[in-house]
Design an enzyme around this catalytic site. Structure first.
Site, PDB file in Angstrom:
ATOM      1  N   HIS A  34       1.245   5.657  -1.980  1.00 19.10           N
ATOM      2  CA  HIS A  34       2.692   5.453  -2.068  1.00 19.10           C
ATOM      3  C   HIS A  34       3.071   5.368  -3.544  1.00 19.10           C
ATOM      4  O   HIS A  34       2.184   5.460  -4.430  1.00 19.10           O
ATOM      5  CB  HIS A  34       3.105   4.193  -1.302  1.00 19.10           C
ATOM      6  CG  HIS A  34       2.307   2.985  -1.664  1.00 19.10           C
ATOM      7  ND1 HIS A  34       2.421   2.358  -2.886  1.00 19.10           N
ATOM      8  CD2 HIS A  34       1.340   2.298  -0.987  1.00 19.10           C
ATOM      9  CE1 HIS A  34       1.594   1.329  -2.927  1.00 19.10           C
ATOM     10  NE2 HIS A  34       0.915   1.273  -1.794  1.00 19.10           N
ATOM     11  N   HIS A  37       0.926   3.323  -5.948  1.00 19.76           N
ATOM     12  CA  HIS A  37      -0.304   3.965  -6.433  1.00 19.76           C
ATOM     13  C   HIS A  37       0.021   4.975  -7.544  1.00 19.76           C
ATOM     14  O   HIS A  37      -0.700   5.084  -8.528  1.00 19.76           O
ATOM     15  CB  HIS A  37      -0.997   4.758  -5.308  1.00 19.76           C
ATOM     16  CG  HIS A  37      -1.570   3.921  -4.213  1.00 19.76           C
ATOM     17  ND1 HIS A  37      -1.089   3.950  -2.931  1.00 19.76           N
ATOM     18  CD2 HIS A  37      -2.613   3.041  -4.218  1.00 19.76           C
ATOM     19  CE1 HIS A  37      -1.805   3.130  -2.179  1.00 19.76           C
ATOM     20  NE2 HIS A  37      -2.728   2.560  -2.932  1.00 19.76           N
ATOM     21  N   LYS A 151       0.115  -6.524  -7.098  1.00 20.09           N
ATOM     22  CA  LYS A 151       0.397  -6.992  -5.736  1.00 20.09           C
ATOM     23  C   LYS A 151      -0.821  -7.765  -5.196  1.00 20.09           C
ATOM     24  O   LYS A 151      -0.672  -8.803  -4.583  1.00 20.09           O
ATOM     25  CB  LYS A 151       0.748  -5.833  -4.797  1.00 20.09           C
ATOM     26  CG  LYS A 151       1.143  -6.348  -3.410  1.00 20.09           C
ATOM     27  CD  LYS A 151       1.694  -5.264  -2.539  1.00 20.09           C
ATOM     28  CE  LYS A 151       0.603  -4.397  -1.984  1.00 20.09           C
ATOM     29  NZ  LYS A 151      -0.261  -5.092  -0.991  1.00 20.09           N
ATOM     30  N   SER A 187       3.145  -0.969   0.054  1.00 14.07           N
ATOM     31  CA  SER A 187       1.796  -1.170   0.565  1.00 14.07           C
ATOM     32  C   SER A 187       1.499  -0.073   1.572  1.00 14.07           C
ATOM     33  O   SER A 187       2.400   0.370   2.303  1.00 14.07           O
ATOM     34  CB  SER A 187       1.733  -2.531   1.273  1.00 14.07           C
ATOM     35  OG  SER A 187       0.594  -2.597   2.101  1.00 14.07           O
TER      36      SER A 187
END
Ligand code: PAF
Length: 281
Positions: A34, A37, A151, A187
């Site tokens: 996503h 990344h 995260k 995520s």
């Protein structure tokens, strides 16, 4: 774009590049890529001559077989996404038996206690699994820099500890959390949310923002109580834990000590999807 599955082939290929003075950046992922990344990959492309992205759903870091089974796997899509970003990227898509030398087991690590807090308590063995695969990946890729998202802040601190303990000459580069426009932390697991849970999930970040506001005037006990009570009233989201801890040792804090940096760490279940987030104070 070059894709490698065998560790020896990748190792040899990268060795030659390094001998020619190329700087290697590395982004380890479990795929289902996503925008979060891609922020890591983009930073690696800026900082280094060559960037390697690994895509591997690592079995030894899952304490729950159902979670492992349901983890999204979108390899073809991931490749398309990476190709669009930069055709010079190197993708490492390990074969499990090859990277684990036929023995898919986690090594045991001592991360000076970081591994026993929060995620370590709730996901026994998780950080042994993460340490095992990241150590293997680092030994194969031998990057100059490796990129990790904030995260998974506890994971980031554990990787820093791993590199220090193993005396690896790798710079760990942290990248801030990427959020959807409604605040939900990006995520791979978000792909598994039903429409109803997806609508509810931004409540997690909203609550974290309230705790940041409260941090100025309330004590830690009051903030934790607020979060517990808030989620107890929520019809869909189930709080697994909310903890306030210092960034360095990740020890649950009882009071604010000046000079220490603190974060609020939260895990919430949206149905059977486990969502993790944090905020700095
Ligand atoms: O953060 C992840 O995606 C994984 O824990 C990692 C670092 C790729 C190891 O499997």
């Amino acid at each position: 774009m070059k894709i490698f599955q065998a560790k020896n082939d990748l190792y040899k290929y990268l060795k030659e590049l390094k001998q020619n003075g190329k700087r290697i950046g590395f982004v380890p992922t479990m795929g289902a890529l996503h925008a979060g990344h891609l922020a890591l990959v983009n930073q690696s492309l800026i900082d280094n001559d060559i960037s390697v992205v690994s895509i591997f759903v690592n079995p030894t870091q899952f304490d729950n077989p159902d979670d492992l089974r349901k983890y999204p796997r979108t390899f073809k899509q991931d490749l398309d996404t990476l190709k669009k970003l930069d055709t010079n990227l190197i993708v490492y898509y390990p074969d499990a038996s090859d990277i684990y030398n036929g023995n898919i087991q986690a090594e045991h690590f001592d991360f000076d206690g970081l591994e026993f807090e929060m995620e370590g308590k709730h996901r026994p063995g998780h950080f042994d699994g993460v340490g095992t695969i990241v150590k293997k990946l680092f030994e194969i890729v031998q990057p100059d820099r490796a990129y990790f998202g904030e995260k998974d802040f506890q994971q980031l601190q554990i990787i820093r500890k791993l590199v220090a303990k193993e005396k690896m000459n790798i710079k760990i580069v942290p990248i801030p959390i990427f959020r959807e426009t409604d605040g939900l932390a990006m995520s791979s697991r978000n792909k598994r949310l039903t429409e109803e849970y997806r609508k509810a999930a931004p409540f997690i970040y909203k609550t974290l923002l309230k705790t940041k506001e409260m941090w100025k005037t309330f004590d830690i006990h009051e903030i934790k109580e607020f979060v517990t009570n808030t989620f107890a009233k929520h019809p869909l989201l189930k709080l697994e834990y909310f903890e306030i801890a210092d960034e360095k040792y990740l020890k649950p804090a009882q009071e604010k000590i000046s000079g220490n940096k603190y974060r609020g760490f939260i895990v919430v279940y949206a149905g059977d999807v486990r969502l993790i987030d944090n905020i700095s104070y």
